[in-house]
Design a protein around this motif. Sequence first.
Motif, PDB file in Angstrom:
ATOM      1  N   GLY A  14       0.320  -1.011  -0.149  1.00  0.00           N
ATOM      2  CA  GLY A  14       0.252   0.340   0.066  1.00  0.00           C
ATOM      3  C   GLY A  14       1.107   1.584  -0.043  1.00  0.00           C
ATOM      4  O   GLY A  14      -0.053   2.319  -0.122  1.00  0.00           O
ATOM      5  N   THR A  15       2.462   1.459   0.086  1.00  0.00           N
ATOM      6  CA  THR A  15       2.847   2.244   0.477  1.00  0.00           C
ATOM      7  C   THR A  15       3.144   2.326  -1.623  1.00  0.00           C
ATOM      8  O   THR A  15       2.999   4.180  -1.313  1.00  0.00           O
ATOM      9  CB  THR A  15       4.275   1.871   1.253  1.00  0.00           C
ATOM     10  N   ARG A  16       3.853   2.149  -1.980  1.00  0.00           N
ATOM     11  CA  ARG A  16       3.282   2.850  -3.311  1.00  0.00           C
ATOM     12  C   ARG A  16       4.591   3.815  -2.950  1.00  0.00           C
ATOM     13  O   ARG A  16       5.265   4.385  -4.017  1.00  0.00           O
ATOM     14  CB  ARG A  16       2.754   3.455  -4.162  1.00  0.00           C
ATOM     15  N   GLY A  17       5.667   3.250  -2.928  1.00  0.00           N
ATOM     16  CA  GLY A  17       6.816   4.146  -2.282  1.00  0.00           C
ATOM     17  C   GLY A  17       7.652   5.418  -1.348  1.00  0.00           C
ATOM     18  O   GLY A  17       8.249   5.866  -1.117  1.00  0.00           O
ATOM     19  N   GLY A  18       5.591   5.757  -1.528  1.00  0.00           N
ATOM     20  CA  GLY A  18       5.508   6.912  -0.699  1.00  0.00           C
ATOM     21  C   GLY A  18       6.518   6.689   0.538  1.00  0.00           C
ATOM     22  O   GLY A  18       6.297   7.655   1.355  1.00  0.00           O
ATOM     23  N   GLY A  19       6.281   5.222   2.082  1.00  0.00           N
ATOM     24  CA  GLY A  19       6.672   4.877   2.779  1.00  0.00           C
ATOM     25  C   GLY A  19       8.301   5.385   2.600  1.00  0.00           C
ATOM     26  O   GLY A  19       8.100   4.221   3.967  1.00  0.00           O
ATOM     27  N   THR A  20       9.209   5.320   1.774  1.00  0.00           N
ATOM     28  CA  THR A  20      10.145   4.151   1.891  1.00  0.00           C
ATOM     29  C   THR A  20      10.962   5.519   2.099  1.00  0.00           C
ATOM     30  O   THR A  20      10.616   6.579   1.525  1.00  0.00           O
ATOM     31  CB  THR A  20      10.478   3.391   0.766  1.00  0.00           C
ATOM     32  N   LEU A  21      12.335   5.676   2.466  1.00  0.00           N
ATOM     33  CA  LEU A  21      13.487   5.788   3.207  1.00  0.00           C
ATOM     34  C   LEU A  21      13.866   6.438   0.915  1.00  0.00           C
ATOM     35  O   LEU A  21      14.334   7.436   0.995  1.00  0.00           O
ATOM     36  CB  LEU A  21      14.490   5.458   3.869  1.00  0.00           C
ATOM     37  N   THR A  22      14.056   5.643   0.117  1.00  0.00           N
ATOM     38  CA  THR A  22      14.331   6.609  -0.794  1.00  0.00           C
ATOM     39  C   THR A  22      13.021   6.860  -1.741  1.00  0.00           C
ATOM     40  O   THR A  22      13.416   7.285  -3.088  1.00  0.00           O
ATOM     41  CB  THR A  22      14.810   4.953  -1.561  1.00  0.00           C
ATOM     42  N   GLY A  23      12.055   6.750  -1.489  1.00  0.00           N
ATOM     43  CA  GLY A  23      10.661   7.216  -1.843  1.00  0.00           C
ATOM     44  C   GLY A  23      10.531   6.631  -3.409  1.00  0.00           C
ATOM     45  O   GLY A  23       9.886   6.818  -4.004  1.00  0.00           O
ATOM     46  N   ARG A  24      10.895   4.967  -2.998  1.00  0.00           N
ATOM     47  CA  ARG A  24       9.814   4.817  -4.510  1.00  0.00           C
ATOM     48  C   ARG A  24      10.051   2.988  -3.762  1.00  0.00           C
ATOM     49  O   ARG A  24      11.196   2.439  -3.226  1.00  0.00           O
ATOM     50  CB  ARG A  24      10.578   4.837  -5.569  1.00  0.00           C
ATOM     51  N   LEU A  25       9.581   2.182  -4.304  1.00  0.00           N
ATOM     52  CA  LEU A  25       9.942   0.503  -4.425  1.00  0.00           C
ATOM     53  C   LEU A  25      11.100  -0.104  -4.753  1.00  0.00           C
ATOM     54  O   LEU A  25      11.800   0.378  -6.203  1.00  0.00           O
ATOM     55  CB  LEU A  25       8.427  -0.215  -4.469  1.00  0.00           C
ATOM     56  N   PRO A  26      11.329  -0.689  -4.739  1.00  0.00           N
ATOM     57  CA  PRO A  26      12.385  -1.398  -5.416  1.00  0.00           C
ATOM     58  C   PRO A  26      12.038  -2.295  -6.740  1.00  0.00           C
ATOM     59  O   PRO A  26      10.605  -2.369  -6.694  1.00  0.00           O
ATOM     60  CB  PRO A  26      12.969  -2.623  -4.240  1.00  0.00           C
ATOM     61  N   THR A  27      13.049  -2.505  -8.066  1.00  0.00           N
ATOM     62  CA  THR A  27      12.543  -2.557  -8.872  1.00  0.00           C
ATOM     63  C   THR A  27      13.429  -4.233  -9.001  1.00  0.00           C
ATOM     64  O   THR A  27      13.450  -4.989  -8.081  1.00  0.00           O
ATOM     65  CB  THR A  27      13.538  -2.082 -10.409  1.00  0.00           C
ATOM     66  N   THR A  28      12.138  -4.890  -9.704  1.00  0.00           N
ATOM     67  CA  THR A  28      12.348  -6.348  -9.482  1.00  0.00           C
ATOM     68  C   THR A  28      14.106  -7.407 -10.063  1.00  0.00           C
ATOM     69  O   THR A  28      14.656  -7.545  -9.485  1.00  0.00           O
ATOM     70  CB  THR A  28      12.246  -6.776 -10.670  1.00  0.00           C
ATOM     71  N   ALA A  29      14.376  -6.235 -10.570  1.00  0.00           N
ATOM     72  CA  ALA A  29      15.935  -6.211 -11.327  1.00  0.00           C
ATOM     73  C   ALA A  29      17.172  -5.839  -9.290  1.00  0.00           C
ATOM     74  O   ALA A  29      18.101  -7.429  -9.024  1.00  0.00           O
ATOM     75  CB  ALA A  29      16.572  -5.557 -11.779  1.00  0.00           C
ATOM     76  N   GLN A  30      16.580  -5.475  -8.560  1.00  0.00           N
ATOM     77  CA  GLN A  30      17.208  -5.062  -7.460  1.00  0.00           C
ATOM     78  C   GLN A  30      16.662  -6.078  -6.437  1.00  0.00           C
ATOM     79  O   GLN A  30      17.970  -6.533  -5.661  1.00  0.00           O
ATOM     80  CB  GLN A  30      17.153  -3.486  -6.845  1.00  0.00           C
ATOM     81  N   VAL A  31      15.575  -6.119  -6.457  1.00  0.00           N
ATOM     82  CA  VAL A  31      15.643  -7.941  -5.243  1.00  0.00           C
ATOM     83  C   VAL A  31      15.725  -9.136  -6.332  1.00  0.00           C
ATOM     84  O   VAL A  31      16.822  -9.652  -5.599  1.00  0.00           O
ATOM     85  CB  VAL A  31      13.517  -8.123  -5.263  1.00  0.00           C
ATOM     86  N   VAL A  32      15.977  -9.080  -7.466  1.00  0.00           N
ATOM     87  CA  VAL A  32      17.040 -10.399  -8.083  1.00  0.00           C
ATOM     88  C   VAL A  32      18.505 -10.284  -7.954  1.00  0.00           C
ATOM     89  O   VAL A  32      19.178 -10.821  -7.247  1.00  0.00           O
ATOM     90  CB  VAL A  32      16.766 -10.556  -9.781  1.00  0.00           C
ATOM     91  N   ASP A  33      19.330  -9.168  -8.134  1.00  0.00           N
ATOM     92  CA  ASP A  33      19.650  -9.251  -8.103  1.00  0.00           C
ATOM     93  C   ASP A  33      21.041  -9.086  -5.929  1.00  0.00           C
ATOM     94  O   ASP A  33      21.910  -9.470  -5.660  1.00  0.00           O
ATOM     95  CB  ASP A  33      20.836  -7.790  -7.679  1.00  0.00           C
ATOM     96  N   ALA A  34      19.810  -8.747  -5.308  1.00  0.00           N
ATOM     97  CA  ALA A  34      20.070  -9.105  -3.703  1.00  0.00           C
ATOM     98  C   ALA A  34      20.180 -10.785  -3.670  1.00  0.00           C
ATOM     99  O   ALA A  34      21.231 -11.234  -2.997  1.00  0.00           O
ATOM    100  CB  ALA A  34      18.730  -8.273  -2.967  1.00  0.00           C
ATOM    101  N   ALA A  35      18.781 -11.276  -3.886  1.00  0.00           N
ATOM    102  CA  ALA A  35      18.909 -13.102  -3.957  1.00  0.00           C
ATOM    103  C   ALA A  35      20.019 -13.190  -4.429  1.00  0.00           C
ATOM    104  O   ALA A  35      20.777 -14.233  -3.821  1.00  0.00           O
ATOM    105  CB  ALA A  35      17.993 -13.182  -4.498  1.00  0.00           C
ATOM    106  N   VAL A  36      20.941 -12.757  -5.839  1.00  0.00           N
ATOM    107  CA  VAL A  36      21.591 -13.683  -6.553  1.00  0.00           C
ATOM    108  C   VAL A  36      22.966 -13.661  -5.537  1.00  0.00           C
ATOM    109  O   VAL A  36      23.732 -14.373  -4.916  1.00  0.00           O
ATOM    110  CB  VAL A  36      22.242 -13.111  -7.444  1.00  0.00           C
TER     111      VAL A  36
END
Length: 58
Positions: A14-36
């Motif tokens: 529900g935040t759509r990035g507004g409630g994050t410190l970066t001001g946006r949600l992470p991209t799929t690529a960023q999540v994959v990079d973290a998992a790798v």
Amino acid sequence: MRAKGLAYGRRWAGTRGGGTLTGRLPTTAQVVDAAVFLLENQAINGVGLRVDGGVRER
């Protein structure tokens, strides 16, 4: 534990990035990079890495 995860997921979605410190949600690529990173680094084990853009707890 599952119910807590679902509640967190709904709050996060529900935040759509507004409630994050970066001001946006992470991209799929960023999540994959973290998992790798976690999978390839043999020195890391038993870690729960939150890739959430710095969601603030309310």
